[in-house]
Design an enzyme around this catalytic site. Structure first.
Site, PDB file in Angstrom:
ATOM      1  N   ASP A  13      85.480  25.608  46.152  1.00 37.89           N
ATOM      2  CA  ASP A  13      85.453  26.744  47.059  1.00 37.89           C
ATOM      3  C   ASP A  13      86.804  26.801  47.775  1.00 37.89           C
ATOM      4  O   ASP A  13      87.545  25.800  47.823  1.00 37.89           O
ATOM      5  CB  ASP A  13      84.311  26.569  48.057  1.00 37.89           C
ATOM      6  N   ASP A  15      87.845  29.050  51.161  1.00 37.01           N
ATOM      7  CA  ASP A  15      87.846  29.084  52.626  1.00 37.01           C
ATOM      8  C   ASP A  15      86.824  28.100  53.184  1.00 37.01           C
ATOM      9  O   ASP A  15      85.658  28.105  52.807  1.00 37.01           O
ATOM     10  CB  ASP A  15      87.549  30.502  53.112  1.00 37.01           C
ATOM     11  N   THR A  47      85.175  31.378  44.660  1.00 40.59           N
ATOM     12  CA  THR A  47      85.335  31.946  45.988  1.00 40.59           C
ATOM     13  C   THR A  47      84.728  33.342  46.113  1.00 40.59           C
ATOM     14  O   THR A  47      84.496  34.019  45.104  1.00 40.59           O
ATOM     15  CB  THR A  47      86.847  32.012  46.335  1.00 40.59           C
ATOM     16  N   GLY A  48      84.493  33.749  47.344  1.00 39.27           N
ATOM     17  CA  GLY A  48      84.097  35.121  47.609  1.00 39.27           C
ATOM     18  C   GLY A  48      85.286  36.065  47.620  1.00 39.27           C
ATOM     19  O   GLY A  48      85.119  37.281  47.631  1.00 39.27           O
ATOM     20  N   LYS A 194      78.071  31.998  41.992  1.00 41.06           N
ATOM     21  CA  LYS A 194      79.081  31.023  41.578  1.00 41.06           C
ATOM     22  C   LYS A 194      78.513  30.056  40.542  1.00 41.06           C
ATOM     23  O   LYS A 194      79.203  29.664  39.601  1.00 41.06           O
ATOM     24  CB  LYS A 194      79.586  30.240  42.794  1.00 41.06           C
ATOM     25  N   ASN A 220      76.893  30.444  50.070  1.00 41.25           N
ATOM     26  CA  ASN A 220      77.252  31.043  48.788  1.00 41.25           C
ATOM     27  C   ASN A 220      77.739  30.019  47.773  1.00 41.25           C
ATOM     28  O   ASN A 220      78.008  30.360  46.620  1.00 41.25           O
ATOM     29  CB  ASN A 220      78.309  32.144  48.970  1.00 41.25           C
TER      30      ASN A 220
END
Length: 269
Positions: A13, A15, A47-48, A194, A220
């Protein structure tokens, strides 16, 4: 560190995990990731974020790699900027969310594979997007999107997001909701996670799940952490995320990714 890699792929991931709270990759983390990459471990950022503000991080790391972006909706081969997979959102699935946000004056954006679109952009929103290296395109109305959507994100104070999360919880919704941060809620097609994207990518590369390490810090990331052979939560994760991970490392402000790689990546000689 030992001599042999235990894992052939590491999913990271961004952030709150790879980056510290100043949105930096520390030298310890950069050096350690570069080392395992040189030894044959595949690096996958999960990641988003979208590709435009994710792929530069691979350059900062000094590695070639792949990015699973938009929480699993778009996977990009970072070496050639090629889309490996994409899951788009039909326009009629977006409409109820757009109406909800407009009625409440809530800020939202809609992402295509490579671009981010908004209907308004004030000083507060500009500051937020700048932190994530985003440059939104302002449209008169989201209905005028020039490209297929892959994700809608609501943005607001945590209490506002808490209420929105309650309002959109439950069955019967066309899109899957995931809390990607205290200030953000993301909506994608149900199959866009993910974990699902990581599974598909591992299948393309012939890598079994037991050979995958994943590190994340928020809700997430759960599907990714639970799919990987070893799922590691950051110390700065919510308690539920930590309880569902296989292990917990230090926080993103204390080189947690570096510490996890040093501790778990190598088989001791």
């Amino acid at each position: 560190m030992g001599s042999a890699l235990k894992y052939r792929m590491i999913a990271l991931d961004v952030d709150g995990t790879l980056l510290n709270d100043h949105y930096e990759i520390t030298e310890n983390t950069r050096r350690t990731i570069a080392q395992i990459h040189a030894e044959g471990c595949r690096i996958v950022l999960c990641t988003g974020r979208g590709p435009k503000n994710t792929l530069p991080l691979l350059e900062q790391l000094g590695v070639s790699g792949t990015a699973i972006t938009h929480n699993g909706a778009v996977t990009i081969d970072g070496t050639i900027d090629k889309v490996l997979s994409i899951i788009t959102i039909p326009t009629d699935h977006l409409a109820p969310l757009v109406g909800y946000c407009r009625e409440r004056g809530m800020h939202f954006d809609v992402n295509s594979a490579f671009h981010l679109f908004v209907e308004r952009l004030g000083a507060f929103e500009k500051e937020m997007y700048a932190k994530y290296l985003n440059s939104p395109i302002v449209l008169p109305a989201i209905e005028e999107l020039p490209e297929p959507a892959v994700k809608l994100t609501m943005f607001g104070e945590p209490s506002v997001m808490d209420q929105a999360e309650k309002d959109w919880a439950g069955s019967g919704k066309a899109l899957r909701m995931t809390r990607s941060g205290d200030f953000f809620i993301d909506f994608m097609e149900p199959e866009a996670t993910k974990g699902a994207a990581l599974r598909k990518l591992a299948g393309m590369w012939g890598i079994p799940r037991e050979s995958i390490m994943a590190i994340g810090n928020y809700f997430n990331d759960l599907e990714m952490l639970e799919y990987a052979g070893l799922g590691i939560a950051m110390q700065n994760s919510p308690e539920e995320v930590k309880s569902r991970a296989d292990a917990v490392t230090a926080s993103n402000n204390h080189d947690g990714v570096h510490q996890a790689i040093v501790r778990y990546m190598y088989s001791q000689a």
